[in-house]
Design a protein around this motif. Structure first.
Motif, short mmCIF file in Angstrom:
data_model
loop_
_atom_site.label_atom_id
_atom_site.label_comp_id
_atom_site.label_asym_id
_atom_site.label_seq_id
_atom_site.Cartn_x
_atom_site.Cartn_y
_atom_site.Cartn_z
N GLY A 1 3.13 2.79 -17.29
CA GLY A 1 1.88 2.10 -18.16
C GLY A 1 0.67 1.16 -18.34
O GLY A 1 0.05 0.95 -17.75
N LEU A 2 0.30 1.66 -16.11
CA LEU A 2 -1.10 1.15 -15.56
C LEU A 2 -1.75 2.03 -15.78
O LEU A 2 -3.06 1.54 -15.27
N GLY A 3 -2.03 2.84 -16.29
CA GLY A 3 -3.12 4.52 -16.23
C GLY A 3 -4.48 4.38 -17.21
O GLY A 3 -5.10 4.12 -17.31
N HIS A 4 -3.28 2.93 -18.39
CA HIS A 4 -4.32 2.37 -19.36
C HIS A 4 -5.08 0.94 -18.86
O HIS A 4 -5.15 0.54 -20.49
N SER A 5 -4.71 -0.26 -18.04
CA SER A 5 -4.10 -1.36 -17.91
C SER A 5 -5.97 -2.07 -18.53
O SER A 5 -6.17 -2.69 -18.99
N ALA A 6 -6.63 -0.92 -17.83
CA ALA A 6 -8.89 -1.39 -18.03
C ALA A 6 -8.49 -1.15 -19.52
O ALA A 6 -8.69 -0.15 -20.09
N PRO A 7 -10.09 -2.89 -19.70
CA PRO A 7 -10.35 -2.40 -21.34
C PRO A 7 -10.94 -1.76 -21.52
O PRO A 7 -11.59 -1.83 -20.13
N ARG A 8 -11.16 -1.21 -22.69
CA ARG A 8 -12.47 0.03 -22.33
C ARG A 8 -13.73 -0.59 -22.38
O ARG A 8 -15.00 -0.14 -22.63
#
Length: 648
Positions: A620-627
């Motif tokens: 689940g860390l592949g999309h950690s950063a906000p856009r």
């Protein structure tokens, strides 16, 4: 001197007895009563008999030493005393933990951190006695020292006897203690934590689990009535456990198989028995949940149990807001660096550097960036353990001139001028009185809430322990046994968290002196100059001590050690194989890592690396950063050029 110690221990034991009596009295009325007190009292009577047996075993040991019996007879007397200790350990650790530590604490000196004179308290008890019998028998001139240690053990036992006279155990306490003892065997007993030199780990585990069986025995007739098949399974498991332990030697014992095929089912069946009998678990918040049937089950650990307060649980909204701030450079002094600059999700929240780049690119900081995955599951933060809670870690990093060179107060004022952030904070703390501005304390709270969401305990090893036998390769399975056995890794990196937080209570996180050299070398010239824990406390005995970090995701967090001295896992394993700094020839008088060589083979080292790779879980860390980041009003337009995740 001996008599003074004996008197002191008796007084301590009496005080502990009074405290234990008061605690038991206050909780008994609240505990669910399944049965008449006679069932619990049967357990207590057995405990008293086992204490008497331990007295006798220690007396026989004293006689063997005093009369100078043959070395093997003295060793057998010592091992018999240790096995007798294991029969009382379950209730001794549960009701009298301080006395239990006196009897069976690590053979390492300690300095109280409030002691300005820095007096080193010499260790005493069974583990100290072990050093006189293994690996070689003590010298004749040391006989009085050995007898003094035996006398100390005998005096400590008086404290346990006094405490036992005042106990009022309940069904709930006994089942809680029984399951914790299984966990203790899994995490401390089988890896040899309290038998570092003697060959007693396997037979001692058998004794400890026999005590578990004796503890729940009075309740088994009711189980046979309510759930006959579970009663049969539990009886069968106890027999299988004893058979497996009874036919195994320490040298050839398959520790991983024991954990997954015997100990795990046993703890789960004990929990099922407790539920069947209608005995509720405790409701208090603990690091290891009171209703955890297994150490490796999903949700066994509660990060709130490590927080400064367990009365307020972080909300999803708070964690989401903390995630946003984690990647926002607005917290730094120049609006350029964020938490994620040095703790990058793709690197398991490290930065891949030996030492992180300092603020503004001016040199490097003192140490490298540790992983933040599972950082919430420990009792101290930073390599030197100088703070206890994530909230304090956040404040320290933001204010550090070489890290973020910012201010929480300044950040709170800036965030208050951003309508998006203002609304997000209002939503995250909707249950509190509404504030017109973002509060400094709330900034710390949401960042800590995000860090507590970074729990990852679903690695291949976890899957294997839950019954997915294909989750580990043959090499990783062999490596697990090296880790748990010959390499002694698990005596510092405790299962199942693989950090220095001591099970089964998980109430303290240990620091160790490894003797890390300034540079990686088979013939290092000097010890690294970083004083570690000693630099934070000013205690000389703690100089060069560092918190035992988590090995989970270790394959992704190179380079290793606090200053990145080693680039690969192979180099780290070789360092331990040589006996740390002292084993490599450095002068490390307070090294807590044994300086003896491990003599690991090339295959064992390879398998150990395979096992360490099986501790990886970054789900689940592949999309950690906000856009994107919230925009500030035109008067603060310079902040709208900041980058998600900041610059390094």
């Amino acid at each position: 001197m001996i008599y003074f110690r004996i008197s002191l221990v008796i007084l301590v034991g009496m005080a502990l007895s009074l405290i234990s009596c008061q605690w038991s009295s206050s909780t008994t009325s609240l505990a669910y009563k399944l049965s008449p007190a006679s069932l619990a009292m049967q357990v207590l009577r057995q405990y008293g008999q086992d204490l008497t047996q331990l007295d006798s075993a220690v007396a026989r040991l004293r006689h063997a030493v005093a009369t100078g019996q043959q070395a093997e007879r003295q060793r057998q007397a010592f091992l018999a005393a240790r096995r007798a200790w294991k029969r009382v350990e379950l209730l001794a650790e549960y009701y009298s933990p301080s006395t239990a530590k006196l009897l069976n604490g690590p053979a390492l000196g300690e300095v109280e951190e409030f002691d300005q004179q820095q007096r080193v308290h010499a260790p005493e008890g069974l583990q100290v006695l072990e050093t006189y019998f293994y690996p070689a028998l003590y010298k004749p001139a040391q006989r009085e020292e050995v007898l003094e240690q035996v006398a100390f053990v005998q005096s400590s036992l008086l404290g346990l006897h006094h405490a036992a006279e005042t106990l009022s155990p309940t069904d709930r306490h006994l089942f809680d203690a029984a399951r914790l003892e299984v966990f203790r065997v899994m995490t401390l007993g089988i890896p040899g934590f309290d038998t570092p030199a003697s060959p007693g780990a396997v037979p001692e585990a058998a004794e400890a689990l026999a005590a578990v069986q004796a503890t729940i025995a009075p309740y088994q007739p009711q189980l046979r009535t309510r759930h006959p098949s579970l009663a049969v399974r539990l009886d069968s498991t106890f027999r299988a456990v004893q058979a497996y332990l009874g036919h195994s030697s320490a040298a050839h014992f398959d520790r991983l198989e024991f954990l997954v095929a015997y100990a795990n089912p046993l703890s789960q069946q004990l929990w099922a028995m407790q539920q069947t009998l209608g005995i509720p678990a405790f409701k208090e918040v603990r690091a290891l949940r009171p209703d955890a049937g297994s150490l490796f089950e999903v949700g066994a650990f509660d990060a709130v149990g490590f927080a400064p307060t367990s009365t307020v649980r972080p909300t999803v909204a708070q964690a989401a807001l903390g995630r946003q701030l984690f990647f926002d450079p607005v917290l730094s002094g120049n609006g350029s660096r964020s938490c994620a600059s040095c703790h990058q999700p793709t690197r398991a929240f490290t930065d891949g550097q030996a030492k992180s780049v300092a603020y503004g690119g001016r040199g490097v900081v003192l140490r490298n960036a540790p992983t933040l995955l599972n950082a919430a599951l420990q009792r101290t933060q930073f390599y030197d353990g100088r703070v206890s809670f994530l909230e304090d870690q956040v404040a320290s990093v933001v204010a550090s001139p070489v890290e973020m060179h910012g201010s929480l107060a300044t950040a709170a004022r800036l965030l208050s001028r951003n309508s998006s952030y203002r609304a997000a904070f209002a939503q995250a703390f909707a249950t509190e009185p509404q504030q017109t501005a973002v509060q400094e304390q709330h900034v710390k709270t949401v960042l800590a809430a995000y860090l507590r969401s970074l729990i990852r305990l679903d690695a291949p090893l976890d899957k294997y322990m839950r019954g997915q036998r294909e989750a580990l390769s043959p090499s990783a399975r062999r490596g697990a046994n090296v880790f748990l056995g010959k390499a002694k890794c698990a005596t510092c990196h405790f299962l199942p968290l693989f950090n220095g937080t001591v099970p089964p209570g998980f109430e303290r996180t240990e620091a160790e002196v490894l003797g890390t050299p300034a540079r990686a070398s088979r013939r290092p010239r000097s010890l690294d100059s970083d004083l570690g824990r000693g630099g934070a406390t000013g205690i000389r005995w703690q100089e060069h001590a560092f918190k035992t970090p988590s090995l989970r995701n270790i394959a992704l967090t190179a380079p290793y050690m606090h200053q990145g001295a080693y680039r690969t896992l192979e180099e780290v394993i070789d360092f331990y194989d040589q006996g740390g700094g002292a084993g490599l020839g450095l002068d490390v008088p307070n090294q807590t890592l044994p300086a003896d060589k491990l003599h690991l083979t090339t295959q064992e080292k390879h398998d150990l690396v395979s096992f360490l790779h099986a501790l990886t879980d970054t789900a689940g860390l592949g999309h950690s950063a906000p856009r994107r980041l919230p925009q500030f009003p035109s008067a603060m337009a310079r902040l709208n050029y900041r980058k998600v995740g900041g610059h390094y």
